[in-house]
Write a protein that holds these residues in place. Structure first.
Motif, PDB file in Angstrom:
ATOM      1  N   ASP A 152       0.868  -1.267  -0.193  1.00  0.00           N
ATOM      2  CA  ASP A 152       0.087  -0.033  -0.207  1.00  0.00           C
ATOM      3  C   ASP A 152       0.982   1.437  -0.039  1.00  0.00           C
ATOM      4  O   ASP A 152       0.333   2.434   0.075  1.00  0.00           O
ATOM      5  CB  ASP A 152      -0.991   0.003   1.413  1.00  0.00           C
ATOM      6  N   LYS A 182       2.970   4.520  -1.521  1.00  0.00           N
ATOM      7  CA  LYS A 182       3.033   5.340  -2.600  1.00  0.00           C
ATOM      8  C   LYS A 182       4.306   5.991  -2.640  1.00  0.00           C
ATOM      9  O   LYS A 182       4.805   6.732  -1.626  1.00  0.00           O
ATOM     10  CB  LYS A 182       1.900   6.391  -2.368  1.00  0.00           C
ATOM     11  N   ILE A 183       5.140   5.530  -3.985  1.00  0.00           N
ATOM     12  CA  ILE A 183       6.326   6.021  -3.941  1.00  0.00           C
ATOM     13  C   ILE A 183       6.702   6.047  -5.437  1.00  0.00           C
ATOM     14  O   ILE A 183       6.279   5.169  -6.301  1.00  0.00           O
ATOM     15  CB  ILE A 183       7.344   5.193  -3.087  1.00  0.00           C
ATOM     16  N   THR A 184       7.372   7.017  -5.991  1.00  0.00           N
ATOM     17  CA  THR A 184       7.873   7.310  -7.153  1.00  0.00           C
ATOM     18  C   THR A 184       9.271   6.725  -7.607  1.00  0.00           C
ATOM     19  O   THR A 184       9.981   6.328  -6.758  1.00  0.00           O
ATOM     20  CB  THR A 184       8.027   8.809  -7.454  1.00  0.00           C
ATOM     21  N   TYR A 233       8.270   4.543   5.199  1.00  0.00           N
ATOM     22  CA  TYR A 233       6.937   4.068   5.130  1.00  0.00           C
ATOM     23  C   TYR A 233       5.958   4.061   6.626  1.00  0.00           C
ATOM     24  O   TYR A 233       4.994   4.702   6.399  1.00  0.00           O
ATOM     25  CB  TYR A 233       7.075   2.498   4.819  1.00  0.00           C
ATOM     26  N   LYS A 271       2.322   6.739   4.701  1.00  0.00           N
ATOM     27  CA  LYS A 271       2.598   5.592   3.419  1.00  0.00           C
ATOM     28  C   LYS A 271       3.050   6.428   2.077  1.00  0.00           C
ATOM     29  O   LYS A 271       2.733   5.611   1.117  1.00  0.00           O
ATOM     30  CB  LYS A 271       1.697   4.684   3.508  1.00  0.00           C
ATOM     31  N   ASN A 272       3.030   7.791   2.081  1.00  0.00           N
ATOM     32  CA  ASN A 272       3.215   8.517   0.849  1.00  0.00           C
ATOM     33  C   ASN A 272       4.463   8.895   0.911  1.00  0.00           C
ATOM     34  O   ASN A 272       4.728   9.901   1.431  1.00  0.00           O
ATOM     35  CB  ASN A 272       2.051   9.637   0.449  1.00  0.00           C
ATOM     36  N   THR A 305       7.839  10.934  -0.293  1.00  0.00           N
ATOM     37  CA  THR A 305       8.289  11.930  -1.469  1.00  0.00           C
ATOM     38  C   THR A 305       9.763  11.989  -1.291  1.00  0.00           C
ATOM     39  O   THR A 305      10.490  11.775  -0.168  1.00  0.00           O
ATOM     40  CB  THR A 305       7.251  13.148  -0.938  1.00  0.00           C
TER      41      THR A 305
END
Length: 400
Positions: A168, A170-172, A198, A203-204, A206
């Motif tokens: 779950d 979110k990572i670029t 994390y 959990k996003n 940046t």
């Protein structure tokens, strides 16, 4: 609460990231597993590149009993227990961390059981075993060097971790690349940074999040693995070429990466290989600098390092010592040796004791007959060596 690095530790050699020179089709460690045979060995390399993982995976794949020990933390009683367990089961794999710090008592306890095969030792160290491990242990083990992981190796491991354990998140791609590069080949560090990021956010992940947690600059790693060694090479070659500013630049990069061990080793090599007899006191200064740095630690260690590197870069240079010993070694390797002259053999009554003669010099042949008159040391054109040349020429006039 198990760390991500432990959760993701491979159970089989085929799942290990990197080390393709040892693992894979027809590679030595994979063939040992294929042939169901294991030997005592030492795995060495930088932290976080898979030493423990390889050791445990091999033991588990072969279904062997194993115990983990640390040469420093575990005491002699712990070693006694392991020996008794080995006797009980007839064989035991001992996976030992920091084997370069194994003291004599523990070593003496293990040696006979390594000799008879009751204990199979897999030692792990970040230090070069040819320099740091006692020859008695080293001679009973096969040594394997683990290579540094590339940023691509780290990236593939991170992607796998995300897919299996952190679904779950979110990572670029930019963030994954950043972690891969900043980890300097240390997969454990990469896993830890990913996991902290994390759990310390929603959990996003940046770039701001990552840089707040770790803003260590990226210096060494590129896709062909050459970056780290290029900086070390540039450091030595800048001093050798007397470019003081370039030498300080590469020193700064190594200091910022906190890699003082390689700085110390390179400085020691340079003092003898590149500066040598042109400025023999430099070796003493380098040793004093290293001792000061070890007492001071960073950031203060940068001061004696800078002072000494400036002196080294601006010092006269000579490689005559390395040229001389390499030429002598080449003679030995070509079989160009000859017999020791009779008058300087151990019990010869014809030996002329140099202390009984003026200036401790006496007309007497020292080289074998077939090398008589051979000159290995050729003085270079610097003040110190010209003085040595004059002395050497006068001696040769008498003894030849």
């Amino acid at each position: 609460m198990e760390p991500l690095a432990i959760k993701l530790r491979p159970k089989k050699l085929d799942d290990i990231i990197g080390q393709t020179h040892l693992i894979g089709k027809n590679k030595v460690l994979s063939n040992l597993i294929k042939n169901k045979k294991i030997f005592s060995m030492i795995l060495y390399g930088k932290p976080g590149i898979g030493k423990t993982t390889i050791a445990t995976a091999m033991a588990e794949e072969l279904g062997l009993r194993y115990r983990m020990l640390n040469a420093v933390i575990n005491n002699k009683k712990d070693f006694d227990i392991v020996v008794e367990e080995a006797k009980m089961y007839g064989e035991l794999v001992v996976i030992m961390d920091e084997i370069h710090r194994l003291n004599k008592d523990k070593q003496d306890l293990l040696l006979p059981y390594l000799e008879n095969g009751l204990i199979i030792l897999i030692g792990m160290t970040t230090s070069n075993p040819y320099h740091s491990i006692n020859p008695a242990i080293r001679s009973r083990c096969q040594i394997f060097e683990l290579k540094e992981l590339t940023s691509e190796d780290i990236k593939s491991a991170l992607i796998k971790a995300i897919k299996t354990e952190l679904k779950d998140i979110k990572i670029t791609d930019e963030c994954i690349d950043y972690i891969s590069n900043i980890s300097s080949g240390d997969l454990r560090y990469a896993y830890n940074l990913l996991e902290i990021s994390y759990y310390s956010t929603d959990k996003n992940i940046t770039m701001d999040v990552l840089k707040n947690i770790c803003n260590k600059p990226i210096f060494f790693h590129d896709k062909n693995e050459d970056g780290y060694y290029d900086v070390i090479s540039a450091f030595q070659k800048s001093i050798r070429g007397s470019d003081v500013d370039a030498a300080l630049h590469y020193l700064a990069r190594l200091i910022e990466a906190e890699d003082l061990d390689i700085v110390f080793r390179r400085m020691s090599v340079i003092a003898y290989e590149d500066i040598g007899l042109a400025n023999p006191n430099m070796a003493v200064k380098v040793e004093a600098c290293i001792n000061a740095c070890e007492r001071l630690g960073l950031p203060e260690a940068r001061i004696p390092l800078a002072k000494t590197v400036i002196e080294m870069a601006l010092s006269p240079k000579s490689n005559s010592a390395i040229m001389a010993i390499d030429e002598a070694l080449n003679d030995i390797r070509r079989g160009n040796t000859g017999n020791v002259p009779n008058h300087i053999k151990t019990t010869s009554p014809d030996y002329k004791y140099a202390h009984n003669y003026k200036n401790h010099i006496v007309k007497q042949q020292y080289l074998p007959d077939n090398l008589k008159g051979k000159r290995y040391y050729i003085a270079q054109n610097n003040k110190n060596e010209q003085s040595l040349k004059e002395i050497n020429d006068k001696i040769k006039e008498i003894i030849d």
